[in-house]
Design an enzyme around this catalytic site. Structure first.
Site, PDB file in Angstrom:
ATOM      1  N   SER A  74      -0.149   0.685  -7.961  1.00  0.00           N
ATOM      2  CA  SER A  74       0.784  -0.430  -8.053  1.00  0.00           C
ATOM      3  C   SER A  74       0.979  -1.025  -6.668  1.00  0.00           C
ATOM      4  O   SER A  74       0.841  -0.329  -5.651  1.00  0.00           O
ATOM      5  CB  SER A  74       2.141   0.047  -8.589  1.00  0.00           C
ATOM      6  OG  SER A  74       3.141  -0.944  -8.431  1.00  0.00           O
ATOM      7  N   TYR A  79       8.962   5.761  -7.736  1.00  0.00           N
ATOM      8  CA  TYR A  79       7.741   5.236  -8.353  1.00  0.00           C
ATOM      9  C   TYR A  79       6.739   4.836  -7.271  1.00  0.00           C
ATOM     10  O   TYR A  79       5.547   5.170  -7.342  1.00  0.00           O
ATOM     11  CB  TYR A  79       8.113   4.045  -9.224  1.00  0.00           C
ATOM     12  CG  TYR A  79       6.967   3.349  -9.906  1.00  0.00           C
ATOM     13  CD1 TYR A  79       6.400   3.856 -11.069  1.00  0.00           C
ATOM     14  CD2 TYR A  79       6.471   2.142  -9.407  1.00  0.00           C
ATOM     15  CE1 TYR A  79       5.361   3.191 -11.715  1.00  0.00           C
ATOM     16  CE2 TYR A  79       5.442   1.479 -10.044  1.00  0.00           C
ATOM     17  CZ  TYR A  79       4.892   2.005 -11.200  1.00  0.00           C
ATOM     18  OH  TYR A  79       3.868   1.349 -11.833  1.00  0.00           O
ATOM     19  N   LYS A  94       2.981   6.369  -6.553  1.00  0.00           N
ATOM     20  CA  LYS A  94       1.775   5.544  -6.557  1.00  0.00           C
ATOM     21  C   LYS A  94       1.052   5.607  -5.213  1.00  0.00           C
ATOM     22  O   LYS A  94      -0.189   5.569  -5.167  1.00  0.00           O
ATOM     23  CB  LYS A  94       2.126   4.102  -6.917  1.00  0.00           C
ATOM     24  CG  LYS A  94       2.617   3.913  -8.350  1.00  0.00           C
ATOM     25  CD  LYS A  94       1.576   4.355  -9.377  1.00  0.00           C
ATOM     26  CE  LYS A  94       1.985   3.995 -10.794  1.00  0.00           C
ATOM     27  NZ  LYS A  94       0.982   4.408 -11.797  1.00  0.00           N
TER      28      LYS A  94
END
Length: 253
Positions: A145, A158, A162
């Site tokens: 991402s 998150y 990633k």
């Protein structure tokens, strides 16, 4: 648009989280390329809905599995080998986030997000790499991402997960290169899926987001799926250890 061909006929792929969002679109394109696909997900009803929608007969198998649990990952790949005899590619697509600041995050929440996004990707890539070693050929593609490189409010854990996927991609690419196994990642900006709906469904937020994307829109699942297919094909045989940004130019400005 004419149908692109990546010569994936009868190739065997595992797509984690393949019953919805980006994973669903990747699965659709793989099946359209006459590949054989095993998808996994945590909810049986989602898997059944995907299987019914594709009507892929014996070219699609579904496995209910939690990718952060090693015994369930083992079962996922055992099912793949039993059904199709080999594995040509893995697409690590499972991802989840619960909005929180990093400083105030509960350790249990940290573990949950890291488990789903990073540990699950590691367990699947590890197992796929072990199987591909014997074949001396294979493709591993993980969905990263833009959050791995650009911090954003409530996306901290998150983003950390990633970023870990991108370094894991580099390390595994180096380890597996002598065995003709390519390991890469794709890093999209915001994609129009259920996962990100709270952001793109809000008109004011959407307007702020697209201002950061030179192409003037967020990604659709198919925008991510086609680059994944490229990295799964022979067209990418001399590409490994890379993260391809699929972000409408957002990381270029």
């Amino acid at each position: 648009m004419a149908q692109l061909s990546f010569n994936l006929d009868d190739k065997v792929f595992v797509v984690t989280g393949g019953s919805r969002g980006i994973g669903l679109e990747i699965t659709r394109l793989l099946l359209n390329q006459s590949a054989r696909v095993v998808i996994c997900g945590r909810k049986q009803e989602g898997l059944e809905a995907a299987a019914a929608a594709f009507k892929a007969d014996d070219r699609l198998k579904t496995v209910q599995a939690h990718v952060a649990k090693s015994e369930e990952v083992d079962r996922l790949f055992q099912t793949t080998i039993e059904a199709f005899g080999r594995i040509d590619g893995l697409i690590n697509n499972v991802g989840m986030n619960i909005a929180t600041s990093l400083v105030d995050a509960d350790p249990g929440l940290w573990n949950k997000i890291i488990d789903s996004n990073l540990n699950g990707a590691f367990l699947c890539a590890r197992k796929a790499g072990q199987l591909m070693r014997g074949q001396k050929k294979g493709k591993i593609v993980s969905i990263s991402s833009i959050a791995a490189r650009r911090s954003a409010p409530f996306m901290g854990i998150y983003g950390v997960a990633k970023a870990g996927i991108e370094m894991m991609t580099k390390v595994m690419a180096q380890e597996l290169a002598p065995l003709n196994i390519q390991v890469n990642a794709v890093a999209p900006c915001m994609v129009r899926t259920k996962f990100s709906e709270p952001f793109w469904s809000n008109a004011d937020l959407y307007e702020q987001i697209v201002k950061t994307v030179p192409l003037g829109r967020i990604a659709e699942p198919v925008d991510v799926a086609w680059p994944v297919l490229f990295l799964c094909s022979e067209a990418s045989d001399f590409i490994t250890g890379q993260t391809l940004m699929v972000d409408g130019g957002a990381s270029a400005v």
